[in-house]
Design a protein around this motif. Structure first.
Motif, PDB file in Angstrom:
ATOM      1  N   UNK A 191       1.043  -1.282   0.254  1.00 52.12           N
ATOM      2  CA  UNK A 191       0.163  -0.278   0.141  1.00 52.12           C
ATOM      3  C   UNK A 191       0.976   1.216  -0.416  1.00 52.12           C
ATOM      4  N   UNK A 192       1.702   1.441   0.493  1.00 54.91           N
ATOM      5  CA  UNK A 192       2.351   2.602   0.973  1.00 54.91           C
ATOM      6  C   UNK A 192       3.542   2.445  -0.370  1.00 54.91           C
ATOM      7  N   UNK A 193       3.831   1.765  -1.140  1.00 45.79           N
ATOM      8  CA  UNK A 193       4.688   2.190  -2.978  1.00 45.79           C
ATOM      9  C   UNK A 193       3.273   1.878  -3.335  1.00 45.79           C
ATOM     10  N   UNK A 194       2.115   1.799  -3.379  1.00 47.03           N
ATOM     11  CA  UNK A 194       1.713   2.651  -4.179  1.00 47.03           C
ATOM     12  C   UNK A 194       1.726   3.873  -4.243  1.00 47.03           C
ATOM     13  N   UNK A 195       0.823   3.882  -3.109  1.00 45.53           N
ATOM     14  CA  UNK A 195       0.759   5.523  -2.675  1.00 45.53           C
ATOM     15  C   UNK A 195       1.960   6.439  -2.746  1.00 45.53           C
ATOM     16  N   UNK A 196       2.851   6.150  -2.833  1.00 37.30           N
ATOM     17  CA  UNK A 196       4.197   6.991  -2.925  1.00 37.30           C
ATOM     18  C   UNK A 196       3.780   7.021  -4.844  1.00 37.30           C
ATOM     19  N   UNK A 197       3.163   5.728  -5.655  1.00 34.29           N
ATOM     20  CA  UNK A 197       3.477   6.591  -6.990  1.00 34.29           C
ATOM     21  C   UNK A 197       1.978   7.318  -7.785  1.00 34.29           C
ATOM     22  N   UNK A 198       1.233   6.977  -6.527  1.00 38.58           N
ATOM     23  CA  UNK A 198       0.096   8.185  -6.776  1.00 38.58           C
ATOM     24  C   UNK A 198       0.723   9.162  -6.104  1.00 38.58           C
ATOM     25  N   UNK A 199       1.475   9.206  -5.909  1.00 37.12           N
ATOM     26  CA  UNK A 199       1.494  10.782  -5.020  1.00 37.12           C
ATOM     27  C   UNK A 199       2.505  11.214  -5.606  1.00 37.12           C
ATOM     28  N   UNK A 200       3.026  10.511  -7.034  1.00 37.35           N
ATOM     29  CA  UNK A 200       3.876  11.526  -8.674  1.00 37.35           C
ATOM     30  C   UNK A 200       3.494  11.678  -9.541  1.00 37.35           C
ATOM     31  N   UNK A 201       2.460  11.142  -9.714  1.00 35.83           N
ATOM     32  CA  UNK A 201       1.592  11.632 -10.816  1.00 35.83           C
ATOM     33  C   UNK A 201       0.736  10.564 -11.881  1.00 35.83           C
ATOM     34  N   UNK A 202       0.972   9.176 -10.378  1.00 36.74           N
ATOM     35  CA  UNK A 202       0.978   8.362 -11.464  1.00 36.74           C
ATOM     36  C   UNK A 202      -0.710   7.618 -11.342  1.00 36.74           C
ATOM     37  N   UNK A 203      -1.179   7.623 -12.201  1.00 37.02           N
ATOM     38  CA  UNK A 203      -3.078   6.758 -11.698  1.00 37.02           C
ATOM     39  C   UNK A 203      -2.802   5.670 -10.742  1.00 37.02           C
ATOM     40  N   UNK A 204      -4.004   5.440 -10.210  1.00 39.37           N
ATOM     41  CA  UNK A 204      -4.099   4.266  -9.430  1.00 39.37           C
ATOM     42  C   UNK A 204      -4.394   3.219  -9.918  1.00 39.37           C
ATOM     43  N   UNK A 205      -4.482   2.409 -11.671  1.00 42.34           N
ATOM     44  CA  UNK A 205      -4.223   1.398 -12.375  1.00 42.34           C
ATOM     45  C   UNK A 205      -3.125   1.442 -12.352  1.00 42.34           C
ATOM     46  N   UNK A 206      -2.412   2.597 -12.613  1.00 41.28           N
ATOM     47  CA  UNK A 206      -0.980   2.291 -13.742  1.00 41.28           C
ATOM     48  C   UNK A 206       0.268   2.054 -12.180  1.00 41.28           C
ATOM     49  N   UNK A 207      -0.482   2.506 -11.213  1.00 40.06           N
ATOM     50  CA  UNK A 207       0.651   2.102 -10.006  1.00 40.06           C
ATOM     51  C   UNK A 207       0.402   1.061  -9.613  1.00 40.06           C
ATOM     52  N   UNK A 208      -0.911   0.270  -9.647  1.00 46.72           N
ATOM     53  CA  UNK A 208      -0.636  -0.725  -8.616  1.00 46.72           C
ATOM     54  C   UNK A 208      -0.102  -1.765  -9.568  1.00 46.72           C
ATOM     55  N   UNK A 209      -0.379  -1.474 -10.819  1.00 47.62           N
ATOM     56  CA  UNK A 209       0.285  -2.771 -12.371  1.00 47.62           C
ATOM     57  C   UNK A 209       1.902  -2.438 -12.688  1.00 47.62           C
ATOM     58  N   UNK A 210       2.313  -1.238 -11.336  1.00 49.42           N
ATOM     59  CA  UNK A 210       3.833  -1.294 -11.788  1.00 49.42           C
ATOM     60  C   UNK A 210       4.738  -2.095 -10.097  1.00 49.42           C
ATOM     61  N   UNK A 211       3.416  -1.918  -9.038  1.00 49.77           N
ATOM     62  CA  UNK A 211       3.653  -2.308  -8.447  1.00 49.77           C
ATOM     63  C   UNK A 211       3.483  -4.234  -8.311  1.00 49.77           C
ATOM     64  N   UNK A 212       2.906  -4.675  -9.118  1.00 46.36           N
ATOM     65  CA  UNK A 212       3.097  -6.020  -9.382  1.00 46.36           C
ATOM     66  C   UNK A 212       3.882  -6.586  -9.681  1.00 46.36           C
ATOM     67  N   UNK A 213       4.378  -5.780 -10.840  1.00 49.20           N
ATOM     68  CA  UNK A 213       6.027  -6.009 -11.342  1.00 49.20           C
ATOM     69  C   UNK A 213       6.421  -5.815 -10.788  1.00 49.20           C
ATOM     70  N   UNK A 214       7.046  -5.468  -9.897  1.00 50.07           N
ATOM     71  CA  UNK A 214       7.678  -5.186  -9.081  1.00 50.07           C
ATOM     72  C   UNK A 214       7.794  -6.332  -8.052  1.00 50.07           C
ATOM     73  N   UNK A 215       6.710  -6.455  -7.693  1.00 47.63           N
ATOM     74  CA  UNK A 215       6.647  -7.708  -6.819  1.00 47.63           C
ATOM     75  C   UNK A 215       7.158  -8.502  -7.639  1.00 47.63           C
ATOM     76  N   UNK A 216       6.850  -8.934  -8.504  1.00 50.20           N
ATOM     77  CA  UNK A 216       7.024 -10.521  -9.584  1.00 50.20           C
ATOM     78  C   UNK A 216       9.285  -9.973  -9.589  1.00 50.20           C
ATOM     79  N   UNK A 217       9.661  -9.753  -9.637  1.00 51.13           N
ATOM     80  CA  UNK A 217      10.880  -8.822  -9.656  1.00 51.13           C
ATOM     81  C   UNK A 217      11.401  -8.916  -8.612  1.00 51.13           C
ATOM     82  N   UNK A 218      11.141  -8.361  -7.337  1.00 52.56           N
ATOM     83  CA  UNK A 218      11.459  -9.169  -6.269  1.00 52.56           C
ATOM     84  C   UNK A 218      11.828 -10.475  -5.826  1.00 52.56           C
ATOM     85  N   UNK A 219      10.320 -11.313  -5.505  1.00 54.66           N
ATOM     86  CA  UNK A 219      10.685 -12.149  -6.225  1.00 54.66           C
ATOM     87  C   UNK A 219      11.535 -13.438  -5.610  1.00 54.66           C
TER      88      UNK A 219
END
Length: 378
Positions: A11-39
């Motif tokens: 949630x906090x990472x999505x919040x950072x992206x939204x604060x930087x100007x990303x729309x929610x859907x794009x931010x959420x998609x980007x965080x999910x891809x980052x999570x896959x990369x983290x795994x």
């Protein structure tokens, strides 16, 4: 790698992206891809700052998406500069994401799915398996939900009762695959308790803990076991103790709500070492409090059961009269009360009727067995 830490950071990472100007859907998609990369990378090269790593990885994913669509969307890359200063609050962003994912405009199933994905950090596959639906179906559900809230600003006031309803739906969703939704709902509600002083949030957590404590005794050899027949030695005493403490702290704030009242009823059941020791008169009193808060026909039906136990089956049957005919499990309650009153023929008939309307196979089979049992007594 700590999977729970990953999910808590979402949630906090999505919040950072939204604060930087990303729309929610794009931010959420980007965080999910980052999570896959983290795994994929963290087991061999764990970062010193997990949140910072996820923010950087998700932001890069978002920028890549913006670049690929820049001509269609007419945006300049400069508008999304990764070096722009950002002031964020983890607590505020997380709480707002709860509100956004449980937006009143979303159908209940969509709100549950979006909460599990954006706040819970689960993948679409995990949510689909836990909800017992195909992954493609769940992907469409999440996609539609994100589109519906696309124009909702993250800083708009949220509706806490809606959030709590969604979390309770998650708790009752069941479990499957590699994710236990009941446990996940408890984890998310614990998180929400840390974000707000509202006693109803603590009340919901207490209710979940007290119900979850009885989970292992609810089924035996694939058969549903009613509360009165459960093996109470199998109840989780640690969860019960925690639930009671959480409930007491909530009640001490003197702002009673429906989840606190429900938790108080569950605590009274948990307090009885044997079904015969249940304090039914006090349970009736709590149902009266609950009715004053909700005036729900389901609550009226449950109260009728408690009245039947506290004051006898005739009183319980009189209380059922106040419950509309179409309320689920009304016939099952009538069957039980008629059996206790000695009207076995009517009880058997009603158990059959209730079985036909059962909400699950386990419930149907249980009611069918009850009908057969009562017929043997005739």
């Amino acid at each position: 790698m700590n999977d729970e830490l990953l999910r808590e950071l979402v949630p906090s990472v999505i919040g950072v992206l939204v604060r930087r100007g990303a729309d929610f859907a794009s931010a959420e998609d980007a965080v999910q891809e980052a999570l896959i990369r983290a795994v994929e990378t963290w087991p061999d090269d764990p970062p010193r700052d997990p949140k910072g790593w996820l923010v950087a990885a998700a932001w890069r994913k978002f920028l890549d998406a913006v670049r690929s669509e820049s001509s269609r969307r007419g945006r300049e890359e400069a508008d999304f500069s990764a070096s722009a200063p950002v002031e964020v609050s983890d607590v505020d962003d997380t709480l707002r994401l709860y509100f956004l994912c449980a937006h009143p405009s979303l159908p209940a199933a969509s709100a549950v799915a979006l909460t599990l994905r954006a706040v819970g950090g689960l993948t679409t596959r995990q949510i689909a398996e836990a909800s017992l639906v195909p992954e493609a179906t769940m992907a469409q559900r999440i996609s539609r939900a994100k589109k519906r809230i696309a124009g909702v600003r993250l800083d708009q006031p949220g509706d806490l009762p809606t959030v709590l309803r969604v979390l309770y739906l998650v708790f009752n969703e069941g479990y499957g695959g590699d994710v236990d939704l009941a446990a996940e709902a408890i984890r998310l509600t614990r998180q929400l308790v840390a974000l707000t002083e509202e006693p109803e949030v603590a009340g919901l957590l207490a209710l979940m803990l007290l119900h979850h404590a009885r989970r292992s005794s609810r089924m035996e050899d694939g058969r549903l076991v009613p509360l009165r027949d459960q093996d109470r030695a199998r109840w989780d005493t640690a969860l019960i103790a925690e639930g009671v403490v959480v409930l007491q702290n909530a009640l001490a704030r003197d702002r009673l709500g429906e989840y606190q009242a429900q938790a108080a009823i569950a605590a009274l059941h948990a307090d009885a070492a044997h079904a015969a020791e249940t304090d039914w008169p006090q349970i009736v009193e709590w149902y009266d409090e609950l009715l004053a808060l909700t005036d729900s026909p389901v609550v009226r039906l449950n109260r009728a059961v408690a009245v039947g136990e506290a004051s006898g089956p005739a009183a319980g049957l009189a209380a059922v009269v106040e419950v509309p005919d179409d309320v689920p499990r009304r016939d099952a309650v009538l069957a039980y009360l008629h059996e206790r009153a000695g009207d076995l023929e009517r009880a058997a008939e009603l158990y059959v009727v209730a079985a036909r309307a059962a909400a699950s196979v386990a419930e149907r089979d249980h009611l069918t067995r009850e009908a057969a049992r009562v017929r043997q007594l005739l």
